[in-house]
Design an enzyme around this catalytic site. Sequence first.
Site, PDB file in Angstrom:
ATOM      1  N   GLY A   1       0.821  -1.202   0.000  1.00 45.37           N
ATOM      2  CA  GLY A   1       0.000   0.000   0.000  1.00 45.37           C
ATOM      3  C   GLY A   1       0.858   1.257   0.000  1.00 45.37           C
ATOM      4  N   SER A   2       0.367   2.275   0.664  1.00 42.84           N
ATOM      5  CA  SER A   2       1.022   3.592   0.615  1.00 42.84           C
ATOM      6  C   SER A   2       2.316   3.685   1.406  1.00 42.84           C
ATOM      7  CB  SER A   2       0.043   4.656   1.132  1.00 42.84           C
ATOM      8  OG  SER A   2      -1.074   4.760   0.274  1.00 42.84           O
TER       9      SER A   2
END
Length: 596
Positions: free
Chosen positions: A310-311
């Site tokens: 993810g981020s």
Amino acid sequence: MKIKIIITLFALVWIGLIVRVFHLSVQSNDYYETLSENNSIKTEFSAPVRGEILDRSLEPIAINELGFKIALAPHLTKGKDTERLDHEIAYLKSMIPSLDAEKIAKTYKMQDSYYNHSFIDVVDFVPHETIIPLYSLMNLRETIQISPSPKRLYPYGSVASHLIGYVSKANQKEIDTDPSLKLLGHVGKNGIEKYYNSYLQGVAGERHIKVNAHNVEIEELDRTPTQENHNLVLNIDMRLQNYIGQLFDKKVGTIIVMDVHGAVYAAGNYPEYDLNSFVSGISSTEWNALMNSVDAPFTNKLISGLYPPGSTIKTGLGLIYITSGVMDEYSTIFSTGSMRLGNRTFRDWKKTGHGVTNVSKAITESCDDYFYQGALQVGIDRMSTGLIRMGLGKKTGIDLPNEFIGTVPSRAWKRAKFHKPWYQGETLNTSIGQGDFLITPFQMARFTALMATGYLPIPHVAKMIGDNPYTPVPLDVLTPTEKEKLPIIQRAMKAVCNDPGGTARSFVSTRFPIAGKTGTAQTTGIAQGVKERQKEHDMDYFKRSHAWFTTYGPADDPQFVVTVMVEHGGHGGEATGSIVSAIYNKLDELGYIKKQ
């Protein structure tokens, strides 16, 4: 003529006999002398005591419980006659009622043979307190042999089970690889117990004795002592390890607490399992429960679990962007909340967008738009090469067995694996840690340490191997330009946890400022095995995103990395912020945080 032939044949036979006698009595003398010596000289091996495993405060984590094993003399059965064997087993049962007579008989018969002249182990372990009152009486019987046999004991049960690992009976394949295991009986099967098995198990002692034709000892020729008690001291603090387990109560996922140089102070993979169940042989019921659980408690997710990051990768990717030559720290994009590419729309987590955004704001607010647009300018080749250099999609080198590699997607990777071309949409997915992007939690912790210090550490659980400190040297992987621009990323990571717009600001409550990055990683599907084993009304849980929060602290003087990943936890900061905060406060309470 016939007489000459007969005489010739007669002479040839005698010559052959004389040659054979000469060969046996003279030329083969050395061979048969050696064979005779081997038959009269016997080698006995003594098993070493396995080294203990201790935490950094020398608190025992894996120890040896004192006990004894019982062996019966060979040849107690003749053909189908088991009367003598039955009599000895009945005697053992009368002395120790808890023994399994059927199991003893089966074990004995499997090993008894005409060629075996050694006592046969039939009971692997009897506790010290059980055997001592009976020792003198039982030892008087010529058919019974009692000898020391320590048993591995894990005082903390399931705590840190995936780090410590366990020992269990060696199988035939392991014995073939290491013949000493036939004597030792047990071998490290997982975790530290397996990785450092050859050191922990020590070296067997040898005793050479002369015996007569009845296998009775005449004299001892020489003796080599065992090399044992090879203790191993870990970086783990069991106080902290216990604490993180309490914080993670009933959640599924991982926690890593590591100093910025790679020393692992605590690491948990949840749910855990009781190590003591494996020492003497786990029951089929327990084994099936572990193997069939949808939470996969038997998998060491710390190094073998593969998750989309993810981020969390936006920190390293931001550094790659601003040192690429096509973007820098002043480059901006205008975030509207979505981006159109071909016939597909790539959306930002914030529907209204972030407006004018540079790298610092993009990391602080986790702006997807910035990384989408930046990815198209920088390109997948530069992105994937840089992220792999920073430690993602490759083994960390941690001292634990069976570490997985993971995947940082690239053109070359897709061509090699699927024989298909690369598409720009895949570049955008990669830029926010989605798609085929997969890493392990320890890769993420190591990556975060790189963002904190500029050096890529090698995670290590062991602190001291005997009298030798274990301190692997961190790797220097950043370019000079990346090192120069790294403070920009560090300030943005501090803003994530402390500034009003930071994605973790509302969820952090530490006694000192920390820096980090949240991540919400979408799951791509539910495994068929999970679908078959999980109730229908719980399926929504498995569709929820994984929650990441990877941090270092203190923000202005990095000392520790804390990385938390909650499977199907939802939003990164919300699911993990309180856990991360509590861990830093505990580190401070234990005196590990050095104040400036």
